[in-house]
Design a protein around this motif. Sequence first.
Motif, short mmCIF file in Angstrom:
data_model
loop_
_atom_site.label_atom_id
_atom_site.label_comp_id
_atom_site.label_asym_id
_atom_site.label_seq_id
_atom_site.Cartn_x
_atom_site.Cartn_y
_atom_site.Cartn_z
N THR A 1 -7.71 0.83 -2.82
CA THR A 1 -7.48 1.56 -1.35
C THR A 1 -7.49 0.41 -0.30
OG1 THR A 1 -8.99 3.38 -1.60
CG2 THR A 1 -8.35 2.48 0.85
N ARG B 1 -7.40 5.80 8.05
CA ARG B 1 -9.04 6.84 7.63
C ARG B 1 -9.61 6.95 8.71
NH1 ARG B 1 -10.17 10.16 3.72
NH2 ARG B 1 -12.48 11.25 4.00
N CYS C 1 -1.26 11.51 2.88
CA CYS C 1 -1.80 12.08 4.12
C CYS C 1 -1.56 13.85 3.95
CB CYS C 1 -1.41 11.81 4.88
SG CYS C 1 -0.01 11.51 6.19
N ALA D 1 -5.58 6.65 -0.66
CA ALA D 1 -4.76 5.70 -0.66
C ALA D 1 -4.15 5.93 -2.30
CB ALA D 1 -5.72 4.67 -1.20
N MET E 1 0.38 5.45 0.91
CA MET E 1 -0.68 6.29 1.86
C MET E 1 -0.34 7.57 1.87
SD MET E 1 -2.25 4.58 5.22
CE MET E 1 -0.32 3.97 5.82
N VAL F 1 -6.67 10.46 4.27
CA VAL F 1 -5.59 9.74 4.23
C VAL F 1 -6.04 8.89 3.30
CG1 VAL F 1 -4.69 7.29 5.06
CG2 VAL F 1 -5.13 9.55 7.27
N GLU G 1 0.60 -1.32 -0.38
CA GLU G 1 -0.36 -0.29 -0.50
C GLU G 1 0.85 1.42 0.12
OE1 GLU G 1 -3.35 0.21 2.75
OE2 GLU G 1 -3.24 -1.72 3.31
N THR H 1 -4.30 1.66 4.71
CA THR H 1 -5.49 2.74 4.73
C THR H 1 -6.38 3.42 5.23
OG1 THR H 1 -3.86 2.92 3.26
CG2 THR H 1 -5.23 4.45 2.41
#
Length: 368
Positions: free
Chosen positions: A339, A347, A313, A321, A311, A319, A309, A343
């Motif tokens: 997503t 979030r 932010c 993806a 992320m 947050v 993943e 992630t």
Amino acid sequence: MSDASSSALPAFTRTAHPAPVPGETRAEAIADPKFGTLFTDHMVVVDYHADKGGWHHASLEPRQPIPLDPASSVLHYAQEIFEGMKAYKHPDGSLALFRPEANAQRYNASARRMAMPELPEDLFIESLRQLLAADKDWFPTAEGATIYLRPFMFASEAFLGVRPAREYKHVVIASPAGPYFKSGHKAVKIWVSQDYVRAAPGGTGAAKTGGNYAASLVPLAEGTEKGCDQTVFLDAVEHKYVEELGGMNLFFVMDDGSVVTPPLTGTILPGITRDSLIQLLRDEGLSVREDPYTIDQWREDATSGRLVETMACGTAAVVTAVGTVLGPEGEFTIGSGGTGQLTQKMRDVLTGIQNGTRPDPHGWVMKL
């Protein structure tokens, strides 16, 4: 230039808007607001003058154009900083801020870098309180919507000459806001900028100043033309280390549960969401390393499956993806391109704390 420890804060004068937006019109506007296009009735203005004891006048007043001399320093030498933050509505109907003292501290760090006066933290937070108290009825009704707050400071002294100004204004405006990305919470596609950099060592990359964002607009437009939602910048020296998006920090989640995020070396904005996410990831028992990470590593790890993943932010998008990365050397996908579980979980945890639906173990939330 420092005034953050001033003992006496100016008292606020309050002038109500003589013709506020009618309630019915306001209700229609806040039912489903876009990001950054709708504004409340009032604003806060605090004046600074080096010869008048620093910060000396504070007012809550109708939102209106700001009188500005054509020779104002900001127009010629770009002494300007800002912050981005949100107010949240909790289940009991109260409004709250998330780590506003951290925003105040970053505001002052930006001010120091731009040779501007620091603003006392208490005055920074009080200016937010004043505006939200006046315009609390502007809180949007759409799910997940917030009031986005934009404190900013600029040099208002009229002169032509390269030196720090002696007069400034601190202003706060508020905007009922929906999701930052048009795609909502879906994974975003980003463009790798090879021809442009956001910041260089010794520059203003760690300050939240408008010039950094102006520098990102051409490559952002380049990415938009390629069908991307955002642009990622590489380092200015070797053009290989991943730094940040135009307005968001990055985290790389590996298949062994470890997480990597680029280190703060002076060219990356120290995001408050970034700092919060590091702590929340460690609360989950994950190892978070602040290490350099190259674009080649990113591509190789995504291709091999080691990277599961990515992320992004920031205050506005929280947050999000990163599903696909596109650059001159081709395109690669992270995980399934959607997503990922971590992630989504982070979030949910972060927004839960902000919205008052989850415990706040670190005391980050300030009720108003």
